[in-house]
Design a protein around this motif. Structure first.
Motif, PDB file in Angstrom:
ATOM      1  N   ARG A  87       2.121   1.786  -3.469  1.00  0.00           N
ATOM      2  CA  ARG A  87       1.173   2.340  -4.220  1.00  0.00           C
ATOM      3  C   ARG A  87       1.002   3.502  -4.606  1.00  0.00           C
ATOM      4  N   ALA A 105       8.920  -1.380  -9.528  1.00  0.00           N
ATOM      5  CA  ALA A 105       8.620  -0.179  -8.599  1.00  0.00           C
ATOM      6  C   ALA A 105      10.338  -0.658  -8.237  1.00  0.00           C
ATOM      7  N   GLY A 164       1.473   5.954  -7.436  1.00  0.00           N
ATOM      8  CA  GLY A 164       0.289   6.727  -7.690  1.00  0.00           C
ATOM      9  C   GLY A 164       0.272   7.805  -9.017  1.00  0.00           C
ATOM     10  N   GLN A 215       2.035   7.851 -12.056  1.00  0.00           N
ATOM     11  CA  GLN A 215       1.310   6.738 -12.952  1.00  0.00           C
ATOM     12  C   GLN A 215       0.501   7.708 -13.655  1.00  0.00           C
ATOM     13  N   GLU A 257       0.904  -1.069   0.408  1.00  0.00           N
ATOM     14  CA  GLU A 257       0.085   0.665  -0.159  1.00  0.00           C
ATOM     15  C   GLU A 257       0.899   0.901   0.135  1.00  0.00           C
TER      16      GLU A 257
END
Length: 134
Positions: A64, A80, A68, A71, A61
């Motif tokens: 991400r 990653a 995020g 992106q 998490e």
């Protein structure tokens, strides 16, 4: 879709270096936890490995959460641990500008279908122009 120039991509390198500097240790830890959790001789009692599962999920998490926004800016995270592609146009052809953690600038590009193994040096940054206003 946003297309980046070499200059625009290079402006993001300090941010990428900072983010992946934080994320890479988490990725390493997730990989170690996955080895333990996915081992064929893993403890059959799910409660015994719950702390490792929870730690892995919490780390995923966090990863991400850090990646995020990149992106959302139009970057493609290919790994990653710090592999990033930027959509670009070389002449009329869509390509990727390619950066990986540890590089000081974006110095390579590749065709959409070749991936990292098809990286080529950027001979002239002027070959790559943005087509969408930044």
């Amino acid at each position: 879709m946003r297309f980046f120039s070499v200059e625009e991509a290079n402006r993001l390198v300090p941010l990428l270096t900072d983010i992946f500097g934080r994320v890479r240790p988490w990725v390493d830890r997730v990989q170690k936890l996955a080895e333990v959790l996915e081992a064929p001789d893993a403890i059959p009692d799910p409660e015994a490995i719950r702390p490792q599962r929870e730690e892995r999920e919490a780390l995923l998490e966090r990863i991400r959460g850090e990646l995020g926004p990149l992106q959302e800016m139009g970057l493609e995270i290919k790994g990653a641990d710090g592999l990033v592609d930027f959509h670009a146009k070389r002449g009329e052809s869509p390509v990727y500008l390619c950066w990986r953690y540890g590089e000081d600038s974006v110095t390579h590009w590749h065709e959409l279908q070749t991936g990292f193994s098809g990286r080529r040096p950027i001979d002239s940054p002027d070959d790559f122009e943005p087509t969408y206003l930044s």
